[in-house]
Design a protein around this motif. Sequence first.
Motif, PDB file in Angstrom:
ATOM      1  N   ALA A   7      36.190 -68.303 -24.593  1.00  0.00           N
ATOM      2  CA  ALA A   7      37.404 -67.788 -24.588  1.00  0.00           C
ATOM      3  C   ALA A   7      37.286 -67.057 -26.264  1.00  0.00           C
ATOM      4  O   ALA A   7      39.065 -65.822 -25.937  1.00  0.00           O
ATOM      5  N   THR A   8      36.658 -66.902 -26.571  1.00  0.00           N
ATOM      6  CA  THR A   8      36.104 -65.623 -27.906  1.00  0.00           C
ATOM      7  C   THR A   8      36.144 -64.400 -27.290  1.00  0.00           C
ATOM      8  O   THR A   8      35.672 -63.811 -26.378  1.00  0.00           O
ATOM      9  N   ASP A   9      37.113 -63.338 -27.711  1.00  0.00           N
ATOM     10  CA  ASP A   9      36.791 -61.387 -27.155  1.00  0.00           C
ATOM     11  C   ASP A   9      36.498 -61.351 -28.662  1.00  0.00           C
ATOM     12  O   ASP A   9      36.607 -61.314 -29.803  1.00  0.00           O
ATOM     13  N   ASP A  10      35.223 -60.885 -27.980  1.00  0.00           N
ATOM     14  CA  ASP A  10      34.026 -59.821 -28.900  1.00  0.00           C
ATOM     15  C   ASP A  10      34.503 -58.265 -28.927  1.00  0.00           C
ATOM     16  O   ASP A  10      35.520 -57.901 -27.925  1.00  0.00           O
ATOM     17  N   ALA A  11      33.679 -57.776 -30.313  1.00  0.00           N
ATOM     18  CA  ALA A  11      34.998 -56.492 -29.921  1.00  0.00           C
ATOM     19  C   ALA A  11      34.511 -55.510 -29.160  1.00  0.00           C
ATOM     20  O   ALA A  11      34.803 -54.751 -29.633  1.00  0.00           O
ATOM     21  N   THR A  12      33.324 -55.495 -28.615  1.00  0.00           N
ATOM     22  CA  THR A  12      32.441 -55.230 -27.631  1.00  0.00           C
ATOM     23  C   THR A  12      31.954 -55.033 -26.784  1.00  0.00           C
ATOM     24  O   THR A  12      31.334 -56.172 -26.746  1.00  0.00           O
ATOM     25  N   GLY A  13      32.112 -54.884 -25.271  1.00  0.00           N
ATOM     26  CA  GLY A  13      31.615 -55.779 -24.365  1.00  0.00           C
ATOM     27  C   GLY A  13      30.147 -54.957 -24.212  1.00  0.00           C
ATOM     28  O   GLY A  13      29.770 -54.020 -24.194  1.00  0.00           O
ATOM     29  N   ASN A  14      29.378 -56.377 -23.992  1.00  0.00           N
ATOM     30  CA  ASN A  14      27.865 -56.074 -24.198  1.00  0.00           C
ATOM     31  C   ASN A  14      27.314 -57.205 -21.915  1.00  0.00           C
ATOM     32  O   ASN A  14      27.509 -58.280 -22.592  1.00  0.00           O
ATOM     33  N   ALA A  15      26.795 -56.341 -21.381  1.00  0.00           N
ATOM     34  CA  ALA A  15      26.704 -56.989 -20.604  1.00  0.00           C
ATOM     35  C   ALA A  15      25.421 -57.647 -20.825  1.00  0.00           C
ATOM     36  O   ALA A  15      25.464 -58.748 -19.547  1.00  0.00           O
ATOM     37  N   ALA A  16      25.258 -57.924 -21.203  1.00  0.00           N
ATOM     38  CA  ALA A  16      23.209 -58.280 -21.399  1.00  0.00           C
ATOM     39  C   ALA A  16      23.701 -60.101 -21.140  1.00  0.00           C
ATOM     40  O   ALA A  16      22.781 -60.656 -21.990  1.00  0.00           O
ATOM     41  N   ASN A  17      24.827 -60.197 -22.617  1.00  0.00           N
ATOM     42  CA  ASN A  17      25.507 -61.199 -22.487  1.00  0.00           C
ATOM     43  C   ASN A  17      25.816 -61.906 -21.666  1.00  0.00           C
ATOM     44  O   ASN A  17      25.915 -63.440 -21.164  1.00  0.00           O
ATOM     45  N   CYS A  18      26.230 -61.747 -19.978  1.00  0.00           N
ATOM     46  CA  CYS A  18      26.333 -62.338 -18.827  1.00  0.00           C
ATOM     47  C   CYS A  18      24.995 -61.538 -18.224  1.00  0.00           C
ATOM     48  O   CYS A  18      25.033 -61.065 -17.173  1.00  0.00           O
ATOM     49  N   PRO A  19      24.307 -62.867 -17.929  1.00  0.00           N
ATOM     50  CA  PRO A  19      22.890 -62.568 -16.868  1.00  0.00           C
ATOM     51  C   PRO A  19      23.728 -62.506 -15.406  1.00  0.00           C
ATOM     52  O   PRO A  19      24.787 -63.542 -15.768  1.00  0.00           O
ATOM     53  N   VAL A  20      23.251 -62.121 -14.314  1.00  0.00           N
ATOM     54  CA  VAL A  20      23.518 -62.716 -13.159  1.00  0.00           C
ATOM     55  C   VAL A  20      23.441 -63.553 -12.650  1.00  0.00           C
ATOM     56  O   VAL A  20      22.753 -64.634 -12.904  1.00  0.00           O
ATOM     57  N   GLY A  21      24.600 -64.786 -12.036  1.00  0.00           N
ATOM     58  CA  GLY A  21      24.630 -66.186 -12.232  1.00  0.00           C
ATOM     59  C   GLY A  21      24.309 -67.150 -12.802  1.00  0.00           C
ATOM     60  O   GLY A  21      25.250 -67.912 -12.191  1.00  0.00           O
ATOM     61  N   GLY A  22      25.051 -66.803 -14.342  1.00  0.00           N
ATOM     62  CA  GLY A  22      25.192 -67.273 -14.882  1.00  0.00           C
ATOM     63  C   GLY A  22      24.358 -67.240 -15.615  1.00  0.00           C
ATOM     64  O   GLY A  22      23.300 -66.779 -16.294  1.00  0.00           O
ATOM     65  N   GLY A  23      24.873 -68.690 -17.164  1.00  0.00           N
ATOM     66  CA  GLY A  23      23.406 -68.903 -18.091  1.00  0.00           C
ATOM     67  C   GLY A  23      23.857 -68.596 -19.526  1.00  0.00           C
ATOM     68  O   GLY A  23      22.978 -68.666 -20.092  1.00  0.00           O
TER      69      GLY A  23
END
Length: 376
Positions: free
Chosen positions: A105-121
């Motif tokens: 639920a923490t909102d980080d300062a910049t969106g980093n797509a690498a934090n969200c692999p496809v399918g979760g995890g």
Amino acid sequence: VTTTEVTGYPSPDYTGVAHNATVSVLDQNGDLLSTYSGTATITSSDGAATLPAPVTISGGTVTFSVTLNTPGPSQSITATIPGPISGSQTGIEVDAVPGFVITTATDDATGNAANCPVGGGGADCSLRDALAAATAAGEGNITFSSSAFNATNTPAQNTIALGSMLPNITGGPITITGATTGSGMTLTDLVTISGNNNYEVFHVATDTTATLKRLGITNGSSSGSGGAIRNDGNLTISSCVIANSQAGVNGGGIWNSGSGTLTISQSLIEGNTAGDGPGGGIYNAGSLTLVYSTLSGNKDAENPGGGLDNISGTANLSNDTITNNSANQGGGTELQSGSISLSNTIVSGNSASSTGPDTDGGYTDGGGNLVGNASN
């Protein structure tokens, strides 16, 4: 005539997205036979594809829309004209829509797509990260981890409080679906996204398709238009609460522009306020469909349309309740231009300091309505 050909459907692509393809009738030299007219039947190797009825060819060619719905490495689309003469586009790669799972639920300062692999995890996949990942992929289904967002949490623990504006939602389709608990009559939505009384929550860009489901979208704030949501694209809102947001100008809850198509179902738009412009709850200049929803407690003290202001475009309302909203005129609904259509809808118990406590400017009566004090 020697053959037909089908071209133009993109590959690779994702399931469930409509695209255009073109059938051309060619002569024996492979040149367009511009004198040909007739019909073509469209088929596909994808048995679940959404296909058009027979299409009419004029000048030797026609463009049509197809949606491929089954993943596969080599789907095809075929056009057949009387003869029969057929041609196909083959080798179309169709992939499943990528899924991204929000785990914090923490909102980080910049969106980093690498934090969200496809399918979760991803252990630190924020909403901002998931939007970045879906944008990079071209589309995506964004959901929420049940271990991070659950019924044992406090409401604050299930709330994402923005630290800055989210990037515009672009491309798509992008769907964001909140976590729930229970089922049937006990089904409860868990996730709230808060603008922290400082930021607009979502902005759907032009030429973008997006869907928001089972979310609380609250405490948005904009110095311009659209306190919680600004829509310039094609936005569907289903089973959401849009509440306690404010705009310095138009659309305290939602601002739908002239290029916007907005569909809202089974949702509550409540307690929103517009400032120097109309539309406390919703400001509509495009195409609005509102069904099985409630507009309540929205305000616009100095301008028209406490619940809804239709500045232009079309607003079609069915099976809705519009009550306890207030404005200087058109406390419930205000028609300035375009059209408002009401069917099986209650517009009552609203107030206005000038004219039309419940409705002002008129509406098209589709039947089954209960409308209180109207001024046309």
